[in-house]
Design an enzyme around this catalytic site. Sequence first.
Site, PDB file in Angstrom:
ATOM      1  N   PHE A  17       0.787  -1.220   0.000  1.00  0.00           N
ATOM      2  CA  PHE A  17       0.000   0.000   0.000  1.00  0.00           C
ATOM      3  C   PHE A  17       0.825   1.280   0.000  1.00  0.00           C
ATOM      4  O   PHE A  17       0.268   2.364   0.102  1.00  0.00           O
ATOM      5  CB  PHE A  17      -0.924   0.001   1.225  1.00  0.00           C
ATOM      6  CG  PHE A  17      -1.825  -1.193   1.255  1.00  0.00           C
ATOM      7  CD1 PHE A  17      -2.939  -1.251   0.429  1.00  0.00           C
ATOM      8  CD2 PHE A  17      -1.542  -2.282   2.057  1.00  0.00           C
ATOM      9  CE1 PHE A  17      -3.769  -2.358   0.423  1.00  0.00           C
ATOM     10  CE2 PHE A  17      -2.364  -3.398   2.061  1.00  0.00           C
ATOM     11  CZ  PHE A  17      -3.473  -3.435   1.252  1.00  0.00           C
ATOM     12  N   GLY A  44       3.026  -4.226  10.974  1.00  0.00           N
ATOM     13  CA  GLY A  44       2.246  -4.261   9.737  1.00  0.00           C
ATOM     14  C   GLY A  44       3.105  -4.655   8.555  1.00  0.00           C
ATOM     15  O   GLY A  44       3.492  -3.825   7.728  1.00  0.00           O
ATOM     16  N   ASP A  69       3.395  -9.050  12.369  1.00  0.00           N
ATOM     17  CA  ASP A  69       2.059  -9.115  11.747  1.00  0.00           C
ATOM     18  C   ASP A  69       1.448 -10.468  12.101  1.00  0.00           C
ATOM     19  O   ASP A  69       2.155 -11.466  12.147  1.00  0.00           O
ATOM     20  CB  ASP A  69       2.194  -8.993  10.208  1.00  0.00           C
ATOM     21  CG  ASP A  69       0.910  -8.540   9.523  1.00  0.00           C
ATOM     22  OD1 ASP A  69      -0.141  -9.143   9.774  1.00  0.00           O
ATOM     23  OD2 ASP A  69       0.986  -7.585   8.726  1.00  0.00           O
ATOM     24  N   GLY A  73      -4.631 -10.028   8.138  1.00  0.00           N
ATOM     25  CA  GLY A  73      -5.220  -8.847   7.519  1.00  0.00           C
ATOM     26  C   GLY A  73      -5.945  -7.956   8.508  1.00  0.00           C
ATOM     27  O   GLY A  73      -6.436  -8.402   9.545  1.00  0.00           O
ATOM     28  N   HIS A 144      -5.688   0.024  11.532  1.00  0.00           N
ATOM     29  CA  HIS A 144      -5.944   1.462  11.449  1.00  0.00           C
ATOM     30  C   HIS A 144      -7.168   1.907  12.249  1.00  0.00           C
ATOM     31  O   HIS A 144      -7.679   3.003  12.049  1.00  0.00           O
ATOM     32  CB  HIS A 144      -6.084   1.883   9.977  1.00  0.00           C
ATOM     33  CG  HIS A 144      -4.748   1.973   9.268  1.00  0.00           C
ATOM     34  ND1 HIS A 144      -3.680   1.157   9.568  1.00  0.00           N
ATOM     35  CD2 HIS A 144      -4.312   2.800   8.290  1.00  0.00           C
ATOM     36  CE1 HIS A 144      -2.659   1.474   8.790  1.00  0.00           C
ATOM     37  NE2 HIS A 144      -3.008   2.473   8.006  1.00  0.00           N
ATOM     38  N   ASP A 170      -0.197   6.785   7.007  1.00  0.00           N
ATOM     39  CA  ASP A 170      -1.627   7.089   6.842  1.00  0.00           C
ATOM     40  C   ASP A 170      -2.127   8.116   7.846  1.00  0.00           C
ATOM     41  O   ASP A 170      -3.199   7.966   8.434  1.00  0.00           O
ATOM     42  CB  ASP A 170      -2.459   5.796   6.908  1.00  0.00           C
ATOM     43  CG  ASP A 170      -2.192   4.890   5.716  1.00  0.00           C
ATOM     44  OD1 ASP A 170      -1.871   5.415   4.628  1.00  0.00           O
ATOM     45  OD2 ASP A 170      -2.277   3.660   5.865  1.00  0.00           O
TER      46      ASP A 170
HETATM   47  C1  LIG Z   1      -1.744  -1.582   5.923  1.00  0.00           C
HETATM   48  S1  LIG Z   1      -1.160  -3.213   6.076  1.00  0.00           S
HETATM   49  C2  LIG Z   1       0.591  -2.990   6.136  1.00  0.00           C
HETATM   50  C3  LIG Z   1       1.141  -2.538   4.832  1.00  0.00           C
HETATM   51  C4  LIG Z   1       2.628  -2.676   4.665  1.00  0.00           C
HETATM   52  N1  LIG Z   1       3.385  -1.939   5.672  1.00  0.00           N
HETATM   53  C5  LIG Z   1       3.020  -2.231   3.267  1.00  0.00           C
HETATM   54  O1  LIG Z   1       3.828  -1.289   3.123  1.00  0.00           O
HETATM   55  O2  LIG Z   1       2.528  -2.791   2.300  1.00  0.00           O
HETATM   56  C6  LIG Z   1      -1.566  -3.580   7.755  1.00  0.00           C
HETATM   57  C7  LIG Z   1      -1.116  -4.948   8.253  1.00  0.00           C
HETATM   58  O3  LIG Z   1      -1.224  -4.923   9.676  1.00  0.00           O
HETATM   59  C8  LIG Z   1      -1.619  -6.200  10.129  1.00  0.00           C
HETATM   60  N2  LIG Z   1      -2.238  -6.017  11.445  1.00  0.00           N
HETATM   61  C9  LIG Z   1      -3.376  -5.345  11.744  1.00  0.00           C
HETATM   62  N3  LIG Z   1      -3.598  -5.347  13.072  1.00  0.00           N
HETATM   63  C10 LIG Z   1      -2.564  -6.041  13.628  1.00  0.00           C
HETATM   64  C11 LIG Z   1      -2.218  -6.396  14.971  1.00  0.00           C
HETATM   65  N4  LIG Z   1      -2.970  -6.028  16.008  1.00  0.00           N
HETATM   66  N5  LIG Z   1      -1.094  -7.116  15.168  1.00  0.00           N
HETATM   67  C12 LIG Z   1      -0.315  -7.500  14.117  1.00  0.00           C
HETATM   68  N6  LIG Z   1      -0.589  -7.179  12.835  1.00  0.00           N
HETATM   69  C13 LIG Z   1      -1.698  -6.456  12.593  1.00  0.00           C
HETATM   70  C14 LIG Z   1      -2.538  -6.738   9.067  1.00  0.00           C
HETATM   71  O4  LIG Z   1      -2.564  -8.145   9.106  1.00  0.00           O
HETATM   72  C15 LIG Z   1      -1.921  -6.148   7.782  1.00  0.00           C
HETATM   73  O5  LIG Z   1      -1.089  -7.065   7.150  1.00  0.00           O
END
Ligand SMILES: C[S@@+](CC[C@H](N)C(=O)[O-])C[C@H]1O[C@@H](n2cnc3c(N)ncnc32)[C@H](O)[C@@H]1O
Length: 214
Positions: A17, A44, A69, A73, A144, A170
């Site tokens: 992203f 993440g 992570d 998701g 988020h 973000d």
């Molecule tokens: C926006 S994506 C990360 C994008 C990544 N940094 C990139 O540059 O493509 C958010 C990620 O955070 C993970 N996530 C969300 N809540 C979480 C939590 N409480 N603990 C660990 N991972 C989490 C999700 O599984 C997801 O893969």
Amino acid sequence: MPPKPDILAAFEAAKGFMPVDEGLALHAAAREAGRLGLPLLEVGTYCGRSTILLADAARESGTVAVTVDHHRGSEEQQPGWEYHDPSVVDETPGVGRMDTLPTFRRTLYRAGLEEHVVAVVGRSPQVAKVWGTPVGLVFIDGGHTDEHATADYEGWAPHLAPEGLLVIHDVFPDPADGGQAPYRVYRRALASGAFTEVSVTRSLRVLRRTGLGI
Ligand SMILES: C[S@@+](CC[C@H](N)C(=O)[O-])C[C@H]1O[C@@H](n2cnc3c(N)ncnc32)[C@H](O)[C@@H]1O
């Protein structure tokens, strides 16, 4: 120095992203923080797009990138939501849930950066609770919602070494541009008096830990 062409190409080819300009700002912050000689921590991982940049900076500094992570998701990536990608669902009968870990592993392998990354599969607050080493950089790009973004800040900011960098993705001051939880965490960090702003690149904010009371 920006990433070498092969690293930039791997970043651009990876699922994820982060736009290139924000990626370059993250890379610059990671290179600077790497001088502290401490691990660079990401919340993440998703499929490893941003991890590539942290790993490249870690390699240069002789340290390591740690990325956390659960690989299931975030809310907005679940089926039926805006950022869902059906190609990262585990289709095993009886599972049917998102699993970004295999794609992440391929991303790192292709980028030639496996040995510079420690991948932790788990929930960020649980990992933060058992974590015991100061880190040079904390990059918050996990869940988020207010619940998740706040827990990431409260869990990881205390592990940030003096002069370490807190990077938040973000951050949207205008609600019309996106969710407000990362923005609220950013405001809270600044209001604490423990951080000084270093740079703003679109929605990516870099703060330096210059005080104590997080
Ligand atoms: C926006 S994506 C990360 C994008 C990544 N940094 C990139 O540059 O493509 C958010 C990620 O955070 C993970 N996530 C969300 N809540 C979480 C939590 N409480 N603990 C660990 N991972 C989490 C999700 O599984 C997801 O893969």
